[in-house]
Design a protein around this motif. Structure first.
Motif, PDB file in Angstrom:
ATOM      1  N   GLY A  77       0.832  -1.209   0.000  1.00 48.81           N
ATOM      2  CA  GLY A  77       0.000   0.000   0.000  1.00 48.81           C
ATOM      3  C   GLY A  77       0.864   1.254   0.000  1.00 48.81           C
ATOM      4  N   ALA A  78       1.960   1.238   0.764  1.00 52.08           N
ATOM      5  CA  ALA A  78       2.863   2.385   0.839  1.00 52.08           C
ATOM      6  C   ALA A  78       3.521   2.636  -0.517  1.00 52.08           C
ATOM      7  N   PHE A  79       3.765   1.577  -1.269  1.00 53.65           N
ATOM      8  CA  PHE A  79       4.379   1.725  -2.589  1.00 53.65           C
ATOM      9  C   PHE A  79       3.540   2.625  -3.494  1.00 53.65           C
ATOM     10  N   PHE A  80       2.215   2.566  -3.306  1.00 52.52           N
ATOM     11  CA  PHE A  80       1.322   3.364  -4.145  1.00 52.52           C
ATOM     12  C   PHE A  80       0.877   4.675  -3.494  1.00 52.52           C
ATOM     13  N   THR A  81       0.746   4.693  -2.163  1.00 49.61           N
ATOM     14  CA  THR A  81       0.108   5.867  -1.508  1.00 49.61           C
ATOM     15  C   THR A  81       0.992   6.610  -0.518  1.00 49.61           C
ATOM     16  N   GLU A  82       2.239   6.210  -0.356  1.00 51.81           N
ATOM     17  CA  GLU A  82       3.093   6.862   0.656  1.00 51.81           C
ATOM     18  C   GLU A  82       3.279   8.351   0.374  1.00 51.81           C
ATOM     19  N   LYS A  83       3.225   9.104   1.461  1.00 53.97           N
ATOM     20  CA  LYS A  83       3.456  10.550   1.379  1.00 53.97           C
ATOM     21  C   LYS A  83       4.279  10.917   2.624  1.00 53.97           C
ATOM     22  N   THR A  84       5.606  10.846   2.489  1.00 49.94           N
ATOM     23  CA  THR A  84       6.513  11.108   3.608  1.00 49.94           C
ATOM     24  C   THR A  84       7.390  12.309   3.252  1.00 49.94           C
ATOM     25  N   ALA A  85       7.505  13.225   4.195  1.00 41.65           N
ATOM     26  CA  ALA A  85       8.353  14.400   3.970  1.00 41.65           C
ATOM     27  C   ALA A  85       9.082  14.756   5.254  1.00 41.65           C
ATOM     28  N   THR A  86      10.313  15.211   5.102  1.00 40.54           N
ATOM     29  CA  THR A  86      11.125  15.673   6.227  1.00 40.54           C
ATOM     30  C   THR A  86      11.731  17.017   5.851  1.00 40.54           C
ATOM     31  N   ILE A  87      11.605  17.974   6.742  1.00 43.26           N
ATOM     32  CA  ILE A  87      12.207  19.292   6.515  1.00 43.26           C
ATOM     33  C   ILE A  87      13.204  19.559   7.640  1.00 43.26           C
ATOM     34  N   THR A  88      14.391  20.019   7.278  1.00 48.61           N
ATOM     35  CA  THR A  88      15.408  20.429   8.239  1.00 48.61           C
ATOM     36  C   THR A  88      15.769  21.880   7.921  1.00 48.61           C
ATOM     37  N   VAL A  89      15.607  22.747   8.917  1.00 46.14           N
ATOM     38  CA  VAL A  89      15.838  24.183   8.705  1.00 46.14           C
ATOM     39  C   VAL A  89      16.689  24.744   9.843  1.00 46.14           C
ATOM     40  N   PRO A  90      17.769  25.465   9.535  1.00 42.18           N
ATOM     41  CA  PRO A  90      18.521  26.159  10.602  1.00 42.18           C
ATOM     42  C   PRO A  90      17.664  27.289  11.190  1.00 42.18           C
ATOM     43  N   TYR A  91      17.872  27.574  12.474  1.00 40.16           N
ATOM     44  CA  TYR A  91      17.123  28.658  13.111  1.00 40.16           C
ATOM     45  C   TYR A  91      18.053  29.541  13.926  1.00 40.16           C
ATOM     46  N   SER A 124      12.747  36.366  20.050  1.00 40.48           N
ATOM     47  CA  SER A 124      12.601  36.254  18.599  1.00 40.48           C
ATOM     48  C   SER A 124      13.005  34.854  18.157  1.00 40.48           C
ATOM     49  N   TYR A 125      12.392  34.433  17.074  1.00 39.80           N
ATOM     50  CA  TYR A 125      12.671  33.094  16.535  1.00 39.80           C
ATOM     51  C   TYR A 125      12.546  33.174  15.024  1.00 39.80           C
ATOM     52  N   GLU A 126      13.618  32.814  14.332  1.00 37.95           N
ATOM     53  CA  GLU A 126      13.637  32.942  12.878  1.00 37.95           C
ATOM     54  C   GLU A 126      14.144  31.652  12.253  1.00 37.95           C
ATOM     55  N   LEU A 127      13.349  31.125  11.328  1.00 36.34           N
ATOM     56  CA  LEU A 127      13.783  29.974  10.547  1.00 36.34           C
ATOM     57  C   LEU A 127      14.487  30.480   9.295  1.00 36.34           C
ATOM     58  N   ARG A 128      15.630  29.889   8.970  1.00 35.87           N
ATOM     59  CA  ARG A 128      16.381  30.279   7.773  1.00 35.87           C
ATOM     60  C   ARG A 128      15.898  29.426   6.597  1.00 35.87           C
ATOM     61  N   ILE A 129      14.753  29.811   6.036  1.00 40.61           N
ATOM     62  CA  ILE A 129      14.132  29.053   4.953  1.00 40.61           C
ATOM     63  C   ILE A 129      15.054  28.964   3.728  1.00 40.61           C
ATOM     64  N   ASP A 130      15.918  29.957   3.550  1.00 39.57           N
ATOM     65  CA  ASP A 130      16.832  29.938   2.417  1.00 39.57           C
ATOM     66  C   ASP A 130      17.849  28.801   2.499  1.00 39.57           C
ATOM     67  N   GLU A 151       1.600  24.063   4.268  1.00 37.85           N
ATOM     68  CA  GLU A 151       1.051  23.666   5.570  1.00 37.85           C
ATOM     69  C   GLU A 151       2.133  23.008   6.427  1.00 37.85           C
ATOM     70  N   PHE A 152       2.958  22.221   5.773  1.00 42.15           N
ATOM     71  CA  PHE A 152       4.046  21.525   6.449  1.00 42.15           C
ATOM     72  C   PHE A 152       5.017  22.510   7.090  1.00 42.15           C
ATOM     73  N   GLN A 153       5.365  23.580   6.369  1.00 41.25           N
ATOM     74  CA  GLN A 153       6.279  24.594   6.899  1.00 41.25           C
ATOM     75  C   GLN A 153       5.658  25.323   8.087  1.00 41.25           C
ATOM     76  N   LYS A 154       4.357  25.603   8.021  1.00 44.55           N
ATOM     77  CA  LYS A 154       3.670  26.258   9.144  1.00 44.55           C
ATOM     78  C   LYS A 154       3.714  25.375  10.384  1.00 44.55           C
ATOM     79  N   LYS A 155       3.495  24.069  10.188  1.00 40.81           N
ATOM     80  CA  LYS A 155       3.534  23.141  11.322  1.00 40.81           C
ATOM     81  C   LYS A 155       4.940  23.072  11.913  1.00 40.81           C
ATOM     82  N   LEU A 156       5.942  23.042  11.042  1.00 41.64           N
ATOM     83  CA  LEU A 156       7.334  23.024  11.505  1.00 41.64           C
ATOM     84  C   LEU A 156       7.616  24.246  12.370  1.00 41.64           C
TER      85      LEU A 156
END
Length: 198
Positions: A77-91, A124-130, A151-156
């Motif tokens: 099922g994962a082979f067809f429907t998987e939706k996995t994402a990982t974001i790493t951002v310096p702050y 203050s808290y700043e994510l370095r999206i660049d 939405e993923f970035q907002k949650k992060l």
């Protein structure tokens, strides 16, 4: 002989009066300058702002629709429907006290200056999206979705900010840093400082 004795006594009295006047004047001048130095809220505010603690690090957030079940059916099922994402951002984060004249209370008890300040917090808290790094895995039937990543970035941001706001170790480090700066400021005039954070 009488004149000489009288001149010596007069000279001694004048020297004694001059020494007393100098001592009293110096004492009054020192107390006034100490009081002005202690009660200068602008200086205390500037020290508190300069003593803020700056922290750099990396925030990571992962989301997936695949569970830990490694059965054949789930893998297929994962082979067809998987939706996995990982974001790493310096702050970059900054901790300190948010001060105004009304939030600082200064009192003096003998040679100890008690400075009451607001509680330390995340200023203050700043994510370095660049400099963001992303990895993702998609199943064959999953298509790109820009809204998903927004939405993923907002949650992060929300999750990592909450963690930083409640990090007691960094909040205490910020208090210690402010306390150290205050001690160094008042040390040359022979005063000890006790910082109290409300």
């Amino acid at each position: 002989m009488k004149n000489l004795r009288q001149n010596i006594i007069t000279g001694i009295v004048l020297v004694a009066i001059a020494i007393i006047a100098y001592t009293v004047g110096k004492s009054i001048g020192t107390k006034n300058s100490d009081t002005k130095l202690i009660n200068n809220y602008t200086i205390i505010k500037s020290i508190a702002e300069l003593a803020s603690l700056e922290v750099d690090g990396t925030a990571t957030y992962k989301t997936t629709n695949v569970g830990n079940d490694e059965s054949w059916w789930k893998s297929a099922g994962a082979f067809f429907t998987e939706k996995t994402a990982t974001i790493t951002v310096p702050y970059q984060a900054k901790y300190g006290v948010d001060v105004s004249k009304d939030s600082i209370h200064i009192t003096r008890q003998d040679s100890v200056v008690v400075i009451k300040l607001p509680a330390t917090k995340l200023l203050s808290y700043e994510l370095r999206i660049d400099r963001m790094e992303t990895t993702n895995r998609k199943g064959l039937l999953v298509f790109s979705d820009d809204e998903f990543y927004n939405e993923f970035q907002k949650k992060l941001y929300a999750q990592s900010r909450r963690q930083m706001e409640s990090n007691n170790n960094l909040l205490k480090s910020a208090q210690q840093r402010i306390d150290t700066f205050m001690q160094q400021y008042f040390q040359p005039i022979g005063l000890k400082v006790k910082c109290e954070f409300r």
